[in-house]
Design an enzyme around this catalytic site. Structure first.
Site, PDB file in Angstrom:
ATOM      1  CG  ASP A  60      -0.877 -14.316  19.584  1.00  0.00           C
ATOM      2  OD1 ASP A  60       0.236 -14.904  19.461  1.00  0.00           O
ATOM      3  OD2 ASP A  60      -1.894 -14.677  18.977  1.00  0.00           O
ATOM      4  CG  ASP A 104      -2.744 -12.142  12.872  1.00  0.00           C
ATOM      5  OD1 ASP A 104      -3.541 -11.706  13.713  1.00  0.00           O
ATOM      6  OD2 ASP A 104      -2.570 -13.364  12.674  1.00  0.00           O
ATOM      7  CB  CYS A 146       5.914  -8.988 -10.096  1.00  0.00           C
ATOM      8  SG  CYS A 146       5.913  -8.498  -8.371  1.00  0.00           S
ATOM      9  CB  CYS A 157       8.049  -7.393  -5.539  1.00  0.00           C
ATOM     10  SG  CYS A 157       8.464  -9.128  -5.768  1.00  0.00           S
ATOM     11  CB  CYS A 191       9.316 -10.719  -9.395  1.00  0.00           C
ATOM     12  SG  CYS A 191       8.021 -11.616  -8.525  1.00  0.00           S
ATOM     13  CG  HIS A 222       5.432 -12.227  -5.443  1.00  0.00           C
ATOM     14  ND1 HIS A 222       5.494 -11.198  -6.350  1.00  0.00           N
ATOM     15  CD2 HIS A 222       4.253 -12.865  -5.667  1.00  0.00           C
ATOM     16  CE1 HIS A 222       4.391 -11.210  -7.085  1.00  0.00           C
ATOM     17  NE2 HIS A 222       3.629 -12.210  -6.701  1.00  0.00           N
TER      18      HIS A 222
HETATM   19 ZN   LIG Z   1       7.003 -10.123  -7.202  1.00  0.00          ZN
END
Ligand SMILES: [Zn+2]
Lengths: 382, 439
Positions: B96, B262, B375, B377, B380, B402
């Site tokens: 954009d 977004d 968590c 992810c 983490c 995260h």
């Molecule tokens: Zn995490």
């Protein structure tokens, strides 16, 4: 723990009433008997004379100290109060021609709060902090010390050692290529560009031979900084990055040199008029010209290297040809579109003008070289 | 629904050592650093949004890109520049103009041709038409019989300009044989004016429409606009919400035709928000501040003036780091850790308590819950307690990554994702929930 540190030392009489002591001590011990006289104001009175530590600088020194064989040749300077004594090895006074005599320096080492320590660090606080923090057992350091109870004398020495001029950039770039050791990161990033620059300035076949202005070559017409910028851009984001990625580091210079020689030879041929003239007469040899043409080198190489690596002088020259009629290095007016124009000699060596010229030339280059294979495009109709 | 992450060159350095706080000497910025999609093995977003305004930099806002990086982006194209191949899932890139960067100008500083050339050279998958953002919002303009002058002509002109550029954009897009999918932008100042813009864009031939200028709007105001648009929206028309996340309302937005949005806020909140820094399970936790002495201008000033001892500050800073390390190993209690953290806070921000701005209660909650331990992810898992430390870009940005991952997962767990990478898992979870409800 001993109450006193006894170290072999040399006493040097320097001038009337001024005596220095020189000795080596483990840098890890210094903070036990010497402190830093931080500058501050208490009830309006100025105390101390030192700045706080520059932690990032300490990190750099510390990294170096943890490298395989570090050396710190310059001595740190300490000021002691009169609790520190020197005991000469011989009792008889030295003759007139002898300036120094050996002996022992005796430093009290009791656990004291900072303000009661017998020594002050006049110069070398960053080095000593780095030694203190480094993951090493010990590091002997040279010390030059004087004994005085007068804070004015300490401040005076502090100002003297800290008012020297830093090394000129030009000299640094000149010295850099010869170094091998671990250097502060700001310098080591510039080492490879500096190596390439020196060779461009010296090699027999280099189109830029003796054209770059450096400390040992003051008559060059192109500023060292322009060439370094051009090389850095390419080493990080352009053709030299691609070449370097493949080559190993030891003989890695030659393929990069070949690419640079071929390209800049082509530039000198296509822009014959503008080549080799001082920047006042030709903007091609000016920062804006060198840097923009460096970006064109990266664009052109990316296309040409799909078939040839490195591209030949002829290939580069053919790629540059369409740009020739758009350039106004030595006369006329640039038309950058959207009503932006610059007379040829109004183009300055500023980030804004470099940006304007580089954007214009690279955009033009891209639209003029239309043969980019269609298959390279990722079709994304969805 | 798709989530696009706006690019502003947010990368992390994989060579960074969190214990020694050092990085490799040979590390090259961007080349050796990692984007969020290179950090996670499971998806954290569907694509990137790259703005011409961010890449080029406009006016006082300098570019996030160096001169040579900009060249490389256009030479290699965005998919290669952003190393999309390193992601273990497909990603798309939307381009954009970054209308916010030139909001104060009378007209956008780019021509439609320049924008098309930029999108083409970057090889984006989607391209948003050239627009001029409208910041005014006044639903009163929609009232029957409202005076014409409720909205100044200059504002109306912006909408007109945006529509004209969209028409030119679509025409030249077709003529130039461009490969990316075009989006038209709707700008407005009220629900009805947004709906009118959407209607006009549909008539031009757009079936994917981006809604601009909604960042400052309240959720209720956005909802009103979407409902008004809903009345004119053709069934095949998809909407993209530029710059807006309201995680709690995604369900509703989705029903009203939002196919994509977004937002940088999950990333930015990690290090810009005063309190809400770390997302987990629908909660937002406050990150633990252990500022670097040299990164804290106030403290630095006091040290230079000799009012605060640098040694004392360094000692407390180290004690805080050590305390958090021991806390994570279970060797310090919440109370012990809190004590050291607050002592350091009193040194670098002595007025915090007076301003009722100290972090005692917030930290207590963060430490009691220790959310990073739960968590799943990669950030983490790898960083452990470092992810909760508000300190330096390497930690703060990873915490932002995260948050992005967490938001995306939430979205998919609520069944809002598209081609859901978590669908199987989510399905299983739903079945389990059902079974529990029946059992
Ligand atoms: Zn995490």
């Amino acid at each position: 723990m001993p109450k006193e540190l006894k170290l072999p030392a040399v006493e040097v009489r320097q001038s009337k009433g001024r005596t220095l002591y020189s000795f080596a001590v483990d840098g890890k011990l210094v903070h036990r008997f010497a402190t830093i006289s931080r500058v501050s104001r208490r009830e309006g009175q100025l105390h101390g004379y030192q700045r706080p530590e520059a932690l990032a600088h300490i990190e750099e020194i510390r990294n170096y100290l943890e490298s395989p064989s570090p050396m710190v040749p310059n001595a740190v300077i300490l000021a002691f109060d009169s609790r520190v004594r020197f005991k000469p090895a011989e009792t008889k006074p030295p003759s007139k021609e002898v300036y120094s005599r050996p002996g022992t320096i005796i430093i009290p080492m009791e656990e004291q709060p900072d303000e009661d320590k017998p020594g002050f660090i006049v110069d070398g606080q960053q080095r000593l902090a780095a030694i203190r923090d480094a993951a090493i057992d010990s590091f002997p350091i040279c010390v030059t010390a004087f004994i005085t109870d007068d804070i004015g004398q300490q401040a005076e020495q502090f100002m003297l050692v800290n008012s020297t001029k830093p090394l000129s950039k030009a000299l640094l770039y000149e010295l850099l290529p010869q170094t091998r050791a671990q250097l502060p990161s700001s310098l080591s990033r510039r080492r490879l560009p500096a190596q390439l620059m020196v060779r461009l300035n010296q090699d027999e076949r280099s189109p830029l031979k003796e054209m770059i202005q450096t400390a040992t070559h003051p008559t060059g017409i192109i500023k060292d900084n322009s060439i370094l910028k051009m090389l850095e851009h390419s080493l990080i984001d352009g053709a030299l990055y691609e070449v370097r990625k493949r080559g190993n580091t030891e003989d890695g210079l030659e393929p990069m040199m070949e690419l640079l020689r071929n390209y800049w030879t082509a530039v000198s041929q296509v822009f014959k008029e503008a080549w080799g003239k001082p920047p006042k007469k030709s903007r091609l040899m000016h920062g804006a010209g060198i840097i923009s043409m460096g970006l064109i080198m990266d664009d052109a190489s990316a296309l040409l290297m799909e078939t040839a690596r490195p591209p030949t002088v002829q290939q580069y020259a053919a790629a540059l040809q369409p740009l020739e009629k758009l350039c106004h290095w030595t006369s006329g007016t640039w038309d950058f579109g959207n009503g932006r124009t610059r007379k040829w000699n109004e183009l300055q060596n500023t980030p804004k003008d470099i940006d304007l010229l580089a954007r214009y030339l690279t955009d033009q280059y891209r639209s003029l070289v239309k043969d980019r294979p269609q298959k390279l495009r990722r079709v994304a109709q969805r | 629904m798709k989530f696009f992450l706006p690019d502003s060159q947010d990368l992390v350095d994989p060579s960074f050592d969190f214990e020694l706080e050092r990085r490799s000497m040979t590390r090259q910025r961007q080349r050796d650093d990692l984007y969020a999609h290179e950090v996670f093995s499971t998806p954290a977003f569907d694509g990137l949004l790259v703005s011409k305004g961010i890449v080029d930099g406009f006016g006082v806002l300098g570019s996030r890109y160096t001169l040579s990086q900009r060249r490389r982006l256009q030479r290699d194209g965005a998919p290669r520049f952003f190393r999309l191949d390193n992601a273990s899932y497909p990603l798309e890139i939307m381009g954009d103009c970054g209308a916010f960067t030139y909001v104060d100008e009378e007209e956008p500083p780019y021509s439609v041709d320049e924008v098309l050339a930029f999108y083409e050279s970057c090889r984006f998958h989607y391209g948003v038409s050239l627009d001029h953002v409208i910041l005014e919002f006044d639903p009163a303009a929609d009232a029957p019989g409202a005076e014409e002058d409720v909205i100044p002509p200059a504002i109306r002109a912006r909408q007109q300009l945006t529509l004209e550029r969209a028409r030119e954009f679509l025409r030249k897009h077709k003529a130039g044989g461009h490969c990316f999918k075009p989006l038209g932008v709707a700008q407005g100042w009220s629900p009805k004016s947004y709906a009118a813009a959407v209607k006009a864009l549909q008539k031009m031939g757009y079936d994917y429409i981006a809604l601009g200028g909604m960042v400052p709007l309240k959720t209720q105001e956005i909802r009103l606009c979407l409902e008004e648009i809903q009345a004119v929206r053709k069934p095949g028309t998809r909407l993209h919400l530029l710059g807006v996340t309201r995680p709690e309302h995604l369900q509703e937005f989705s029903r009203l035709g939002i196919a994509s949005f977004d937002s940088t806020s999950p990333l930015r909140q990690a290090f810009k928000d005063a309190r809400d820094n770390y997302y987990l399970d629908g909660h937002k936790y406050t990150a633990i501040r252990i500022p670097q002495i040299e990164g804290n201008p106030d403290l630095q000033k006091k040290i230079f003036a000799g009012q605060v001892s640098q040694e004392r500050a360094r000692q407390l800073e180290r004690e805080c780091l050590e305390s958090m390390r021991l806390f994570d190993q279970g060797r310090r209690t919440v109370r012990q850790t809190l004590e050291v953290l607050l002592e350091y806070e009193r040194l670098y921000d002595p007025d915090a308590k007076q301003k009722r701005n100290d972090h005692a209660a917030a930290y207590e909650q963060t430490l009691e819950n220790a959310p990073w331990r739960r968590c799943a992810c990669e950030v983490c898992g790898k960083l452990k307690h470092h992810v909760i430390l508000f300190r330096g870009a390497e930690r703060n940005r990873r915490r932002g990554f995260h948050n992005i991952w967490t938001l995306y997962r939430q979205m998919h767990e609520r069944g809002l994702g598209e081609g859901s990478p978590f669908q199987e898992e989510t399905g299983a979870r739903a079945r389990r929930a059902k079974a529990r409800a029946h059992g």
